[in-house]
Design a protein around this motif. Structure first.
Motif, short mmCIF file in Angstrom:
data_model
loop_
_atom_site.label_atom_id
_atom_site.label_comp_id
_atom_site.label_asym_id
_atom_site.label_seq_id
_atom_site.Cartn_x
_atom_site.Cartn_y
_atom_site.Cartn_z
N TRP A 125 0.74 -1.24 0.03
CA TRP A 125 -0.01 -0.10 -0.16
C TRP A 125 0.74 1.34 -0.05
N HIS A 126 2.06 1.25 0.20
CA HIS A 126 2.99 2.35 0.53
C HIS A 126 2.94 3.45 -0.31
N ALA A 127 3.51 2.85 -1.86
CA ALA A 127 3.38 4.11 -3.03
C ALA A 127 1.99 4.34 -3.39
N PRO A 128 1.21 3.29 -3.67
CA PRO A 128 -0.20 3.69 -4.18
C PRO A 128 -1.02 4.70 -2.97
N MET A 129 -0.93 4.50 -2.05
CA MET A 129 -1.32 5.24 -1.03
C MET A 129 -0.80 6.62 -1.01
N SER A 130 0.45 6.55 -0.96
CA SER A 130 1.31 7.99 -1.01
C SER A 130 0.94 8.62 -2.16
N ILE A 131 0.86 7.92 -3.46
CA ILE A 131 0.45 8.82 -4.60
C ILE A 131 -0.90 9.56 -4.54
N LEU A 132 -1.92 8.50 -4.13
CA LEU A 132 -3.09 9.06 -3.84
C LEU A 132 -3.20 10.42 -2.77
N GLY A 133 -2.56 10.34 -1.69
CA GLY A 133 -2.52 11.39 -0.87
C GLY A 133 -1.91 12.63 -1.46
N LEU A 134 -0.60 12.42 -2.21
CA LEU A 134 -0.29 13.60 -3.01
C LEU A 134 -1.32 14.20 -4.03
N GLN A 135 -1.97 13.36 -4.69
CA GLN A 135 -3.22 13.84 -5.53
C GLN A 135 -4.25 14.66 -4.78
N ALA A 136 -4.20 14.20 -3.66
CA ALA A 136 -5.60 14.73 -2.75
C ALA A 136 -4.97 15.97 -1.93
N GLY A 137 -3.77 16.37 -2.30
CA GLY A 137 -2.98 17.69 -1.74
C GLY A 137 -2.40 17.48 -0.37
N LYS A 138 -2.35 16.39 -0.14
CA LYS A 138 -1.80 16.04 1.38
C LYS A 138 0.00 15.72 1.35
N HIS A 139 0.41 16.15 2.23
CA HIS A 139 1.84 16.02 2.67
C HIS A 139 2.01 14.56 3.30
N VAL A 140 3.21 13.80 2.98
CA VAL A 140 3.28 12.41 3.28
C VAL A 140 4.36 11.76 4.12
N TYR A 141 4.11 11.26 5.14
CA TYR A 141 5.20 10.23 5.89
C TYR A 141 4.97 9.12 5.70
N VAL A 142 6.02 8.49 4.94
CA VAL A 142 5.45 6.87 4.59
C VAL A 142 6.68 6.12 5.32
N GLU A 143 6.38 5.17 5.87
CA GLU A 143 7.21 4.10 6.30
C GLU A 143 8.19 3.59 5.18
#
Length: 439
Positions: free
Chosen positions: A116-134
């Protein structure tokens, strides 16, 4: 089922109140330095407790608005712990996509299974969120490259959870190495030892009522539920996890390449196997990997089930040069001359263990502080995804070398495997239809 494609369509049409295109803000458009960031913590079984502790440690600058997990028992336990530790109750949510629609969420932290790490991070970026990913920031090299590209496109902060990058003593000793402490540093050895138990032979069974198995799988091709996968043993299944090299080796390999001042290697080789137990574990329990740079080299030795220490330590990095060596781990560092005589050392006064699967520590507190300062003030991140993804890609390539059972020759500019079409096919993965990550 609402797929990724459905969700992105909803975002793009503005049904959530904003368009994806509007999220591509520059770093100059940062949040006010006196404003607290609203966080959502996603994936709550283990490492998320360190996220909770570190956001609490940075409470003057951070507020946890939401906690999210697809397993209701895990969600409730974490929510209760959050209320106890924070003194307030973050809202609970099963589906992270609901959280991405919230305008008041500034940043998400991701401690989900690796797939889930990269797909969720990308969706987060596309929704305008900053991301801290393990770590690892991706399940495969193609995803990692896509995530780096997404960060550049959407211009939000993405910090990878290699928290030793924020360790003061590690920053100090790497700087000394770069300034000639041990002459020309040319060889680094990293290792990890643990005594993990067998995961046994699982069986297909009904999905527990508290688990949304479909959403847990997300971008991964659908499989029947088995009783020895979730909530932790997914690490050892190739559909969801990445093996011990990515699970723990990412930290030390990142330190090694940082100390040697190198990026992607020219070639990688790996040998090992599943020796300790006969069970459903799909990766190795023992692996030796070499990364060749021509004039420099890094090696990794991982032992999941055999706890014999190296240099008296469960894990660490030994950096060797023309005039001496440095041993560095999470608890300090030691300096040696060319004959192996100790000439200096620093100890934090605390001892860490490879058996600690949560990792609440000051390094993580500082890593979150750096991420928060990056969002609020534009401070340079210690482990931006463009940097963190290098070690991740290296170790994913070592997994491919192990699978292919041969040394891989690489294009050091991007990590692509040369003259081996079969191995290069492992660069990416197959996704559940509708869940493919893309820009």
């Amino acid at each position: 089922m609402l797929t990724r494609r459905d969700f992105m369509s909803t975002l793009a049409t503005g049904a959530t109140g904003f368009a994806v295109a509007s999220t591509a803000k520059s770093y100059g458009q940062i949040i006010g330095a006196n404003d607290r960031l609203n966080f959502a913590v996603i994936g709550l079984n283990g490492r998320a407790y360190a996220h909770l502790s570190s956001l609490k440690a940075n409470k003057d600058a951070a507020h946890i608005s939401y906690v999210c997990d697809v397993e209701s028992n895990i969600l409730k336990k974490f929510a209760d712990e959050s209320q106890h530790e924070l003194g307030y109750a973050p809202a609970s949510e099963k589906d992270f996509r609901v959280i991405l629609e919230k305008k008041d969420v500034d940043a998400i932290t991701i401690a989900t299974p690796d797939h889930w790490h990269a797909p969720m991070s990308i969706l987060g970026l596309q929704a305008g969120k900053h991301v801290y990913v393990e770590k690892p920031c991706s399940h495969n090299p193609a995803e990692g490259a896509l995530l780096v590209e997404a960060q550049r496109k959407y211009q939000k902060m993405v910090q990878m959870g290699t928290q030793q990058r924020s360790s003061p003593h590690t920053i100090e000793i790497v700087d000394k190495i770069h300034n000639g402490l041990i002459g020309n540093a040319y060889y680094a050895k990293a290792w990890y030892s643990n005594t993990r138990k067998s995961i046994g032979i699982g069986k297909e069974t009904a999905v527990p009522p508290q688990l949304d198995w479909d959403l847990w799988q997300g971008p991964a091709p659908r499989q029947a539920y088995r009783d020895n996968v979730q909530p932790y043993n997914w690490h050892w299944f190739k559909t969801y996890g990445t093996g011990e090299t990515l699970n723990n080796g990412t930290h030390e390999i990142d330190v090694c390449r940082w100390a040697l001042d190198v990026d992607l290697p020219r070639s990688v080789s790996a040998s090992g196997g599943r020796y300790h137990f006969k069970d459903d574990w799909q990766f190795y329990d023992t692996l030796i990997t070499n990364f060749n740079y021509g004039e420099k080299m890094i090696s990794w030795e991982g032992k999941c089930c055999q706890g014999m220490k190296f240099y008296g330590r469960d894990r660490g990095s030994m950096i060797m040069g023309t005039t001496g060596s440095v041993l560095v781990d999470r608890d300090g560092y030691e300096i040696y001359d060319l004959k192996g005589n100790k000439t200096g050392e620093f100890k934090t006064g605390k001892e860490t263990s490879s058996g600690d699967l949560t990792g609440r520590d000051s390094m993580t507190d500082l890593h979150f502080a750096n991420f928060i300062a990056g969002v609020r003030k534009g401070e340079k991140l210690h482990a931006p995804v463009s940097v963190g993804n290098v070690a991740v890609t290296m170790l994913q390539l070592s997994n491919i070398a192990w699978e292919a059972n041969r040394e891989l020759q690489l294009d050091a500019s991007n990590g692509h495997i040369q003259n081996n079409e079969e191995a290069m096919k492992m660069w990416g993965r197959t996704y559940e239809k509708g869940w493919e990550p893309h820009l």
